[in-house]
Design a protein around this motif. Structure first.
Motif, PDB file in Angstrom:
ATOM      1  N   THR A  68     -11.390-105.599  41.196  1.00  0.00           N
ATOM      2  CA  THR A  68     -12.585-106.288  41.697  1.00  0.00           C
ATOM      3  C   THR A  68     -12.190-107.575  42.418  1.00  0.00           C
ATOM      4  O   THR A  68     -12.708-107.876  43.499  1.00  0.00           O
ATOM      5  N   ASN A  69     -11.275-108.333  41.818  1.00  0.00           N
ATOM      6  CA  ASN A  69     -10.815-109.577  42.442  1.00  0.00           C
ATOM      7  C   ASN A  69     -10.136-109.304  43.777  1.00  0.00           C
ATOM      8  O   ASN A  69     -10.323-110.061  44.741  1.00  0.00           O
ATOM      9  N   LEU A  70      -9.351-108.244  43.843  1.00  0.00           N
ATOM     10  CA  LEU A  70      -8.667-107.899  45.094  1.00  0.00           C
ATOM     11  C   LEU A  70      -9.687-107.559  46.183  1.00  0.00           C
ATOM     12  O   LEU A  70      -9.553-108.013  47.327  1.00  0.00           O
ATOM     13  N   LEU A  76     -13.319-112.008  51.401  1.00  0.00           N
ATOM     14  CA  LEU A  76     -13.248-113.434  51.752  1.00  0.00           C
ATOM     15  C   LEU A  76     -12.279-113.677  52.898  1.00  0.00           C
ATOM     16  O   LEU A  76     -12.557-114.482  53.792  1.00  0.00           O
ATOM     17  N   ARG A  77     -11.137-112.992  52.891  1.00  0.00           N
ATOM     18  CA  ARG A  77     -10.175-113.139  53.994  1.00  0.00           C
ATOM     19  C   ARG A  77     -10.793-112.712  55.309  1.00  0.00           C
ATOM     20  O   ARG A  77     -10.598-113.360  56.342  1.00  0.00           O
ATOM     21  N   ALA A  78     -11.501-111.604  55.290  1.00  0.00           N
ATOM     22  CA  ALA A  78     -12.140-111.127  56.519  1.00  0.00           C
ATOM     23  C   ALA A  78     -13.158-112.153  57.013  1.00  0.00           C
ATOM     24  O   ALA A  78     -13.224-112.446  58.220  1.00  0.00           O
ATOM     25  N   VAL A  80     -13.156-115.433  56.416  1.00  0.00           N
ATOM     26  CA  VAL A  80     -12.421-116.600  56.905  1.00  0.00           C
ATOM     27  C   VAL A  80     -11.830-116.320  58.280  1.00  0.00           C
ATOM     28  O   VAL A  80     -11.896-117.162  59.185  1.00  0.00           O
ATOM     29  N   ASN A  81     -11.256-115.146  58.482  1.00  0.00           N
ATOM     30  CA  ASN A  81     -10.690-114.798  59.794  1.00  0.00           C
ATOM     31  C   ASN A  81     -11.769-114.771  60.866  1.00  0.00           C
ATOM     32  O   ASN A  81     -11.554-115.244  61.990  1.00  0.00           O
ATOM     33  N   GLU A  82     -12.927-114.228  60.529  1.00  0.00           N
ATOM     34  CA  GLU A  82     -14.028-114.191  61.494  1.00  0.00           C
ATOM     35  C   GLU A  82     -14.476-115.606  61.845  1.00  0.00           C
ATOM     36  O   GLU A  82     -14.689-115.926  63.015  1.00  0.00           O
ATOM     37  N   MET A  83     -14.591-116.470  60.849  1.00  0.00           N
ATOM     38  CA  MET A  83     -14.998-117.857  61.098  1.00  0.00           C
ATOM     39  C   MET A  83     -13.947-118.592  61.922  1.00  0.00           C
ATOM     40  O   MET A  83     -14.285-119.388  62.808  1.00  0.00           O
ATOM     41  N   LYS A  84     -12.691-118.301  61.661  1.00  0.00           N
ATOM     42  CA  LYS A  84     -11.615-118.943  62.428  1.00  0.00           C
ATOM     43  C   LYS A  84     -11.679-118.518  63.894  1.00  0.00           C
ATOM     44  O   LYS A  84     -11.522-119.343  64.806  1.00  0.00           O
ATOM     45  N   GLN A  85     -11.919-117.223  64.121  1.00  0.00           N
ATOM     46  CA  GLN A  85     -12.038-116.745  65.500  1.00  0.00           C
ATOM     47  C   GLN A  85     -13.226-117.408  66.204  1.00  0.00           C
ATOM     48  O   GLN A  85     -13.116-117.802  67.364  1.00  0.00           O
TER      49      GLN A  85
END
Length: 114
Positions: A68-70, A76-78, A80-85
């Motif tokens: 579940t954590n994974l 969350l990584r996805a 963060v990457n979208e927000m960074k883009q």
């Protein structure tokens, strides 16, 4: 006619023959000690099996929590990457120059003034 089983000569054996599978085992101190040792070993194995079962249940719970954590980490990584883009796109976009704001002539702050 004779309907009773037995030898043809009419002489019956002194005692009926017993099946060895149903005969009680001879009992002596060595056999009793071994039986008690086997009972103790069986009890210990059953206790260890219960402990192992409990540990396995805890491991399975922890494994499910890790999965579940994974999954949450991947989401969350996805994000963060979208927000960074999006941030990179905003930072690289040309900034429009601000338009000067000129006051309107005869404009008053009080609409009821003469």
């Amino acid at each position: 006619m004779d309907f009773h089983p037995g030898p043809a000569d009419g002489i019956l054996p002194a005692s009926p023959l017993r099946d060895a599978a149903f005969a009680p085992a001879p009992v002596n101190d060595a056999i009793l000690a071994e039986v008690n040792s086997q009972r103790l070993a069986t009890t210990e194995i059953m206790m260890q099996a219960r402990t192992l079962s409990a540990a396995l249940a805890q491991f399975q719970t922890a494994l499910q929590q890790t999965k579940t954590n994974l999954q949450e980490t991947v989401r969350l990584r996805a994000t963060v990457n979208e927000m960074k883009q999006r941030l990179d796109a905003l930072e690289s976009a040309p900034v429009p120059s601000p338009q000067p704001v000129f006051p309107r002539p005869n404009a008053t702050d009080d609409p009821l003034s003469p």
